[in-house]
Design an enzyme around this catalytic site. Structure first.
Site, PDB file in Angstrom:
ATOM      1  N   CYS A   4      32.687  46.744  37.427  1.00  0.00           N
ATOM      2  CA  CYS A   4      32.930  46.881  38.782  1.00  0.00           C
ATOM      3  C   CYS A   4      34.852  45.866  38.740  1.00  0.00           C
ATOM      4  O   CYS A   4      34.808  46.219  40.448  1.00  0.00           O
ATOM      5  CB  CYS A   4      32.023  45.423  39.597  1.00  0.00           C
ATOM      6  SG  CYS A   4      32.274  43.626  38.862  1.00  0.00           S
ATOM      7  N   ASP A  40      29.986  43.812  33.594  1.00  0.00           N
ATOM      8  CA  ASP A  40      30.482  42.674  34.419  1.00  0.00           C
ATOM      9  C   ASP A  40      31.102  41.495  33.034  1.00  0.00           C
ATOM     10  O   ASP A  40      30.310  40.944  32.598  1.00  0.00           O
ATOM     11  CB  ASP A  40      29.666  42.804  35.454  1.00  0.00           C
ATOM     12  CG  ASP A  40      29.876  41.389  36.837  1.00  0.00           C
ATOM     13  OD1 ASP A  40      31.094  41.241  36.813  1.00  0.00           O
ATOM     14  OD2 ASP A  40      29.487  41.228  37.472  1.00  0.00           O
ATOM     15  N   ARG A  80      33.334  37.696  52.355  1.00  0.00           N
ATOM     16  CA  ARG A  80      32.223  37.303  50.828  1.00  0.00           C
ATOM     17  C   ARG A  80      32.688  35.863  50.753  1.00  0.00           C
ATOM     18  O   ARG A  80      33.258  34.834  51.194  1.00  0.00           O
ATOM     19  CB  ARG A  80      33.515  37.762  50.127  1.00  0.00           C
ATOM     20  CG  ARG A  80      34.231  37.093  48.835  1.00  0.00           C
ATOM     21  CD  ARG A  80      34.775  38.070  47.823  1.00  0.00           C
ATOM     22  NE  ARG A  80      33.756  38.799  47.330  1.00  0.00           N
ATOM     23  CZ  ARG A  80      35.040  39.402  46.095  1.00  0.00           C
ATOM     24  NH1 ARG A  80      35.897  38.942  45.392  1.00  0.00           N
ATOM     25  NH2 ARG A  80      34.583  41.238  46.010  1.00  0.00           N
ATOM     26  N   GLN A 140      30.015  47.228  46.325  1.00  0.00           N
ATOM     27  CA  GLN A 140      30.158  47.408  45.249  1.00  0.00           C
ATOM     28  C   GLN A 140      29.133  48.474  44.559  1.00  0.00           C
ATOM     29  O   GLN A 140      29.638  49.674  44.023  1.00  0.00           O
ATOM     30  CB  GLN A 140      30.411  46.068  43.721  1.00  0.00           C
ATOM     31  CG  GLN A 140      30.297  46.291  42.510  1.00  0.00           C
ATOM     32  CD  GLN A 140      31.248  47.123  42.690  1.00  0.00           C
ATOM     33  OE1 GLN A 140      32.812  46.354  43.122  1.00  0.00           O
ATOM     34  NE2 GLN A 140      31.340  47.899  41.459  1.00  0.00           N
ATOM     35  N   HIS A 157      25.901  41.777  45.379  1.00  0.00           N
ATOM     36  CA  HIS A 157      27.179  42.801  46.277  1.00  0.00           C
ATOM     37  C   HIS A 157      27.113  44.139  46.133  1.00  0.00           C
ATOM     38  O   HIS A 157      26.964  44.621  45.875  1.00  0.00           O
ATOM     39  CB  HIS A 157      28.279  42.531  44.644  1.00  0.00           C
ATOM     40  CG  HIS A 157      29.278  42.867  44.800  1.00  0.00           C
ATOM     41  ND1 HIS A 157      29.975  43.066  45.862  1.00  0.00           N
ATOM     42  CD2 HIS A 157      30.271  42.869  43.948  1.00  0.00           C
ATOM     43  CE1 HIS A 157      31.222  43.232  45.756  1.00  0.00           C
ATOM     44  NE2 HIS A 157      31.957  42.968  44.301  1.00  0.00           N
ATOM     45  N   ARG A 180      35.311  52.092  46.165  1.00  0.00           N
ATOM     46  CA  ARG A 180      34.988  50.618  46.743  1.00  0.00           C
ATOM     47  C   ARG A 180      35.659  50.903  48.422  1.00  0.00           C
ATOM     48  O   ARG A 180      34.869  50.955  49.302  1.00  0.00           O
ATOM     49  CB  ARG A 180      35.419  49.823  46.706  1.00  0.00           C
ATOM     50  CG  ARG A 180      35.150  48.884  45.054  1.00  0.00           C
ATOM     51  CD  ARG A 180      33.281  48.508  44.590  1.00  0.00           C
ATOM     52  NE  ARG A 180      33.111  47.618  45.874  1.00  0.00           N
ATOM     53  CZ  ARG A 180      33.662  46.194  46.427  1.00  0.00           C
ATOM     54  NH1 ARG A 180      34.984  45.856  44.990  1.00  0.00           N
ATOM     55  NH2 ARG A 180      33.438  45.939  47.444  1.00  0.00           N
TER      56      ARG A 180
END
Ligand code: CP
Ligand code: NVA
Length: 337
Positions: A277, A236, A113, A143, A140, A322
């Site tokens: 998310c 988001d 990440r 996700q 991402h 996740r």
């Protein structure tokens, strides 16, 4: 059918962006995640990575992604090793290439990440083991697998689902949802001010994928047009990690795009799902949330607490998913199984 025995073969492949995967492969990963989730709930052991070692590289903070990888590793019988931004060089005093080769000699898989998408690509190029993107500035992808599993659990399918992303239309989550939705044949709409539209390159990738899957793609600044008939409203944060100097500008641009009950009513769908998310600014229970309240008088940013806490909201199923989807990515790409 048992997804683990599918003809899809991703062994040894890195998972950097959904653009690199077919509709069949994405659906396979989601079905495999559902299978692994059922196994976990039933207490059935699934140690497909027994004895392996997994490196977890984090240049940016994380709750869900870090914990999902860690728990997934342990459930699969592997050892997770966390390396934060002050633990290894990330190109500062040792090149990314050399770091990748060294890690590849010791670990069976690497999660990264961070900021640069180029960096995760370089890691994957040289590591010799699968590299998984746990978020970059551009994408991402893990996700979106969790988002799609959550949608499938509620709606039963992905094809034709009207998914509306509202907010910062050019961030990592928006890019991945647009491309992922196009891959699996959704009716994807990105709704944001024109200055935050996704880049032409991202839209082109989505359009090419849509031509294969019969997906529909719409990019618009018109809220009424975007949310009409929506099955899912997704948002988001307005300011992503690394752009913390942009709060004032984004609040000005994005306040009309806040997800509130009025927006959910506008969909005309009384069962419309809300997804995010996370983490989210939906109340004043965070330090940054309180600073924003003192400066701008807002009690919430991208979503009101009323929507966040409502029956429409599946954000905690999404967060749990996740772990199951990341587990599926690690199992499917593992070379030693
Ligand atoms: N959604 C997500 O990636 O959360 P974290 O930043 O907590 O990992
Ligand atoms: N767009 C957000 C996602 C966080 C999971 C960020 O990059 O900060």
């Amino acid at each position: 059918m048992n997804a683990i025995q599918s003809k899809v073969d991703l062994r040894g492949k890195s998972f950097l962006a959904l653009k690199d995967f077919t509709e069949e492969e994405i659906n396979y990963l989601i079905d495999l995640a559902a299978e692994l989730k059922a196994k976990k709930k039933a207490g059935i052991p699934h140690k497909y990575l027994e004895g392996q070692n997994i490196a977890l590289l984090f240049e940016k903070p994380s709750t869900r992604t870090r914990c999902a990888f860690t728990v997934a590793c342990v459930d699969l019988g592997a050892h997770p090793e966390y390396l934060g931004k002050n633990d290894i060089q990330f190109g500062k005093k040792e090149s990314v290439r050399d770091t990748a080769i060294v890690l590849g000699r010791m670990f069976d898989g690497i999660e990264f990440r961070g900021f640069s998408h180029k960096l995760v690509e370089e890691l994957a190029q040289h590591a010799g083991v699968p590299v998984w993107n746990g978020l970059t500035d551009l994408f991402h992808p893990t996700q979106v697998l969790a988002d799609f599993l959550t949608i499938k659990e509620q709606i039963g399918h992905l094809k034709g689902v009207k998914l509306v992303y509202v907010g910062d239309g050019r961030n990592n989550v928006a890019n991945s949802l647009l491309i992922g939705g196009a891959k699996v044949g959704m009716d994807v709409r990105v709704c944001s001010p024109k200055s935050l539209f996704p880049s032409e390159e991202i839209v082109q990738i989505a359009q090419d994928a849509a031509a294969l899957s019969n997906a529909k793609i719409k990019i618009t600044d018109n809220i009424d047009e975007a949310v009409d008939g929506a099955d899912v409203i997704y948002t988001d944060v307005w300011v992503s990690m690394g752009e913390e100097d942009k709060f004032e500008e984004r609040i000005r641009l994005l306040l009309p795009y806040q997800v509130n009950m009025e927006m959910l009513y506008k969909t005309g769908n009384e069962n419309v799902m809300f997804l995010h998310c996370l983490p989210s600014f939906h109340d004043l229970e965070t330090t940054v949330g309180r600073e924003i309240y003192e400066k701008f008088g807002l009690t919430a940013m991208e979503v009101t607490d009323e929507v966040f806490q409502s029956k429409h909201s599946f954000v905690f199923d999404e967060a749990e998913n996740r772990m199951h989807t990341i587990k599926a990515v690690m199992v499917a790409t593992n070379s030693n199984k």
